[in-house]
Design a protein around this motif. Structure first.
Motif, PDB file in Angstrom:
ATOM      1  N   GLN A 165       0.822  -1.288   0.080  1.00 41.38           N
ATOM      2  CA  GLN A 165       0.023   0.149   0.049  1.00 41.38           C
ATOM      3  C   GLN A 165       0.899   1.175   0.036  1.00 41.38           C
ATOM      4  OE1 GLN A 165      -2.850  -0.019  -0.885  1.00 41.38           O
ATOM      5  NE2 GLN A 165      -4.444   1.279   0.592  1.00 41.38           N
ATOM      6  N   VAL A 166       0.644   2.119  -0.903  1.00 41.56           N
ATOM      7  CA  VAL A 166       1.040   3.297  -0.630  1.00 41.56           C
ATOM      8  C   VAL A 166       0.265   4.604  -0.164  1.00 41.56           C
ATOM      9  CG1 VAL A 166       2.045   5.260  -2.293  1.00 41.56           C
ATOM     10  CG2 VAL A 166       2.648   2.827  -2.805  1.00 41.56           C
ATOM     11  N   SER A 167       0.669   5.464   0.656  1.00 42.78           N
ATOM     12  CA  SER A 167      -0.098   6.548   1.016  1.00 42.78           C
ATOM     13  C   SER A 167       0.545   7.926   0.703  1.00 42.78           C
ATOM     14  CB  SER A 167       0.022   6.689   2.384  1.00 42.78           C
ATOM     15  OG  SER A 167      -0.722   5.626   3.274  1.00 42.78           O
ATOM     16  N   LEU A 168      -0.449   8.649   0.205  1.00 43.52           N
ATOM     17  CA  LEU A 168      -0.109   9.919  -0.442  1.00 43.52           C
ATOM     18  C   LEU A 168      -0.696  11.243   0.350  1.00 43.52           C
ATOM     19  CD1 LEU A 168      -0.992   9.450  -4.159  1.00 43.52           C
ATOM     20  CD2 LEU A 168       1.292   9.011  -2.935  1.00 43.52           C
ATOM     21  N   VAL A 169       0.348  12.256   0.770  1.00 45.26           N
ATOM     22  CA  VAL A 169      -0.071  13.233   1.496  1.00 45.26           C
ATOM     23  C   VAL A 169       0.311  14.639   0.831  1.00 45.26           C
ATOM     24  CG1 VAL A 169      -0.098  14.592   3.922  1.00 45.26           C
ATOM     25  CG2 VAL A 169       0.010  12.057   3.758  1.00 45.26           C
ATOM     26  N   GLU A 170      -0.902  15.273   0.502  1.00 39.31           N
ATOM     27  CA  GLU A 170      -0.641  16.520  -0.034  1.00 39.31           C
ATOM     28  C   GLU A 170      -0.530  17.851   0.874  1.00 39.31           C
ATOM     29  OE1 GLU A 170      -3.796  14.821  -3.443  1.00 39.31           O
ATOM     30  OE2 GLU A 170      -4.077  15.255  -1.212  1.00 39.31           O
ATOM     31  N   SER A 171       0.184  18.830   0.247  1.00 41.40           N
ATOM     32  CA  SER A 171       0.349  20.113   1.062  1.00 41.40           C
ATOM     33  C   SER A 171       0.275  21.163   0.059  1.00 41.40           C
ATOM     34  CB  SER A 171       1.551  19.936   2.074  1.00 41.40           C
ATOM     35  OG  SER A 171       2.733  19.832   1.531  1.00 41.40           O
ATOM     36  N   GLY A 172       0.021  22.277   0.734  1.00 37.32           N
ATOM     37  CA  GLY A 172       0.036  23.503  -0.371  1.00 37.32           C
ATOM     38  C   GLY A 172      -1.371  23.892  -0.812  1.00 37.32           C
ATOM     39  N   GLY A 173      -1.366  24.625  -1.679  1.00 37.32           N
ATOM     40  CA  GLY A 173      -2.732  25.107  -2.423  1.00 37.32           C
ATOM     41  C   GLY A 173      -3.075  26.428  -1.429  1.00 37.32           C
ATOM     42  N   GLY A 174      -4.388  26.834  -1.722  1.00 36.36           N
ATOM     43  CA  GLY A 174      -5.026  27.764  -0.834  1.00 36.36           C
ATOM     44  C   GLY A 174      -5.422  28.886  -1.967  1.00 36.36           C
ATOM     45  N   LEU A 175      -5.520  30.050  -1.381  1.00 33.94           N
ATOM     46  CA  LEU A 175      -6.131  31.109  -2.228  1.00 33.94           C
ATOM     47  C   LEU A 175      -5.193  32.182  -3.013  1.00 33.94           C
ATOM     48  CD1 LEU A 175      -8.988  32.543  -2.855  1.00 33.94           C
ATOM     49  CD2 LEU A 175      -8.628  33.688  -0.759  1.00 33.94           C
ATOM     50  N   VAL A 176      -5.485  32.486  -4.053  1.00 31.39           N
ATOM     51  CA  VAL A 176      -4.310  33.213  -4.746  1.00 31.39           C
ATOM     52  C   VAL A 176      -5.258  34.184  -5.820  1.00 31.39           C
ATOM     53  CG1 VAL A 176      -3.567  31.645  -6.519  1.00 31.39           C
ATOM     54  CG2 VAL A 176      -2.014  33.381  -6.024  1.00 31.39           C
ATOM     55  N   GLN A 177      -4.805  35.373  -6.151  1.00 27.90           N
ATOM     56  CA  GLN A 177      -5.124  36.161  -7.120  1.00 27.90           C
ATOM     57  C   GLN A 177      -4.798  35.730  -8.570  1.00 27.90           C
ATOM     58  OE1 GLN A 177      -4.375  40.308  -6.157  1.00 27.90           O
ATOM     59  NE2 GLN A 177      -6.502  40.625  -5.122  1.00 27.90           N
ATOM     60  N   ALA A 178      -5.426  35.807  -9.502  1.00 30.02           N
ATOM     61  CA  ALA A 178      -5.042  35.567 -10.836  1.00 30.02           C
ATOM     62  C   ALA A 178      -3.627  36.326 -11.140  1.00 30.02           C
ATOM     63  CB  ALA A 178      -6.026  36.024 -11.688  1.00 30.02           C
ATOM     64  N   GLY A 179      -2.830  35.613 -11.827  1.00 29.75           N
ATOM     65  CA  GLY A 179      -1.633  35.949 -12.173  1.00 29.75           C
ATOM     66  C   GLY A 179      -0.545  35.548 -11.014  1.00 29.75           C
ATOM     67  N   GLY A 180      -1.161  34.935  -9.928  1.00 24.08           N
ATOM     68  CA  GLY A 180      -0.143  34.626  -8.804  1.00 24.08           C
ATOM     69  C   GLY A 180       0.515  33.236  -8.916  1.00 24.08           C
ATOM     70  N   SER A 181       1.095  32.955  -7.819  1.00 25.95           N
ATOM     71  CA  SER A 181       1.770  31.483  -8.115  1.00 25.95           C
ATOM     72  C   SER A 181       1.532  30.692  -6.767  1.00 25.95           C
ATOM     73  CB  SER A 181       3.182  31.751  -8.215  1.00 25.95           C
ATOM     74  OG  SER A 181       3.615  32.293  -9.311  1.00 25.95           O
ATOM     75  N   LEU A 182       1.338  29.359  -6.719  1.00 25.38           N
ATOM     76  CA  LEU A 182       1.184  28.499  -5.537  1.00 25.38           C
ATOM     77  C   LEU A 182       2.185  27.430  -5.949  1.00 25.38           C
ATOM     78  CD1 LEU A 182      -2.583  28.500  -4.978  1.00 25.38           C
ATOM     79  CD2 LEU A 182      -0.781  29.192  -3.423  1.00 25.38           C
ATOM     80  N   GLY A 183       2.487  26.658  -4.717  1.00 26.38           N
ATOM     81  CA  GLY A 183       3.131  25.341  -4.901  1.00 26.38           C
ATOM     82  C   GLY A 183       2.464  24.132  -4.324  1.00 26.38           C
ATOM     83  N   LEU A 184       2.292  23.143  -4.907  1.00 26.72           N
ATOM     84  CA  LEU A 184       1.575  21.952  -4.258  1.00 26.72           C
ATOM     85  C   LEU A 184       2.889  20.845  -3.975  1.00 26.72           C
ATOM     86  CD1 LEU A 184      -1.506  21.186  -6.104  1.00 26.72           C
ATOM     87  CD2 LEU A 184      -1.017  22.762  -4.178  1.00 26.72           C
ATOM     88  N   SER A 185       2.860  20.178  -2.874  1.00 27.62           N
ATOM     89  CA  SER A 185       3.814  19.117  -2.630  1.00 27.62           C
ATOM     90  C   SER A 185       2.971  17.745  -2.169  1.00 27.62           C
ATOM     91  CB  SER A 185       4.868  19.347  -1.418  1.00 27.62           C
ATOM     92  OG  SER A 185       5.729  18.466  -1.414  1.00 27.62           O
ATOM     93  N   CYS A 186       3.627  16.624  -2.788  1.00 30.09           N
ATOM     94  CA  CYS A 186       2.934  15.225  -2.262  1.00 30.09           C
ATOM     95  C   CYS A 186       3.947  14.479  -2.086  1.00 30.09           C
ATOM     96  CB  CYS A 186       2.097  14.829  -3.739  1.00 30.09           C
ATOM     97  SG  CYS A 186       1.583  13.127  -3.319  1.00 30.09           S
ATOM     98  N   ALA A 187       3.830  13.821  -0.759  1.00 33.24           N
ATOM     99  CA  ALA A 187       4.600  12.838   0.046  1.00 33.24           C
ATOM    100  C   ALA A 187       4.213  11.489  -0.091  1.00 33.24           C
ATOM    101  CB  ALA A 187       5.023  13.450   1.490  1.00 33.24           C
ATOM    102  N   ALA A 188       5.037  10.598  -0.567  1.00 38.39           N
ATOM    103  CA  ALA A 188       4.438   9.341  -0.745  1.00 38.39           C
ATOM    104  C   ALA A 188       5.230   8.628   0.211  1.00 38.39           C
ATOM    105  CB  ALA A 188       4.908   8.854  -1.867  1.00 38.39           C
ATOM    106  N   SER A 189       4.574   7.400   0.877  1.00 38.12           N
ATOM    107  CA  SER A 189       4.989   6.592   1.815  1.00 38.12           C
ATOM    108  C   SER A 189       4.388   5.211   1.640  1.00 38.12           C
ATOM    109  CB  SER A 189       5.007   7.270   3.603  1.00 38.12           C
ATOM    110  OG  SER A 189       3.578   6.987   3.616  1.00 38.12           O
TER     111      SER A 189
END
Length: 116
Positions: A1-25
């Motif tokens: 079995q593999v577990s995936l945990v995401e982090s990041g995301g949220g609220l941003v204005q158009a033209g902005g940037s965001l980063g997402l991360s996913c850790a597998a175990s």
């Protein structure tokens, strides 16, 4: 079995940037590719980007090409998605995905909201 945990995301204005991360175990040795999908309200889940674990070959949806960058850290079993020049239509729940020869694994999802 593999577990995936995401982090990041949220609220941003158009033209902005965001980063997402996913850790597998877990049984990460079985994974040969990881990626991101997204699902907007009332729409089907759609492919965003993916990366082959060995070799680092990447693939992007047309809507992500040139704006999003997927990368991996094999030692940490993580995959990141850097999203730039975000648009309101990028608003969705983003899901991390890990592929093994027999099973597709999914994270719980993280919300990305882009305001105009």
């Amino acid at each position: 079995q593999v577990s995936l945990v995401e982090s990041g995301g949220g609220l941003v204005q158009a033209g902005g940037s965001l980063g997402l991360s996913c850790a597998a175990s877990g049984r990460t040795f079985s994974i040969y590719a990881m990626g991101w999908f997204r699902q907007a309200p009332g729409k089907e889940r759609e492919f965003v980007a993916a990366i082959i674990w060995s070799g680092g070959i990447t693939n992007y949806a047309g809507s992500a090409e040139g704006r999003f960058t997927i990368s991996r850290n094999n030692a940490k079993n993580t995959v990141d998605l850097q999203m730039n020049s975000l648009r309101p239509e990028d608003t969705a729940v983003y899901y991390c995905n890990a592929r093994s020869p027999y099973i597709n694994y999914w994270g719980q999802g993280t919300q990305v909201t882009v305001t105009s």
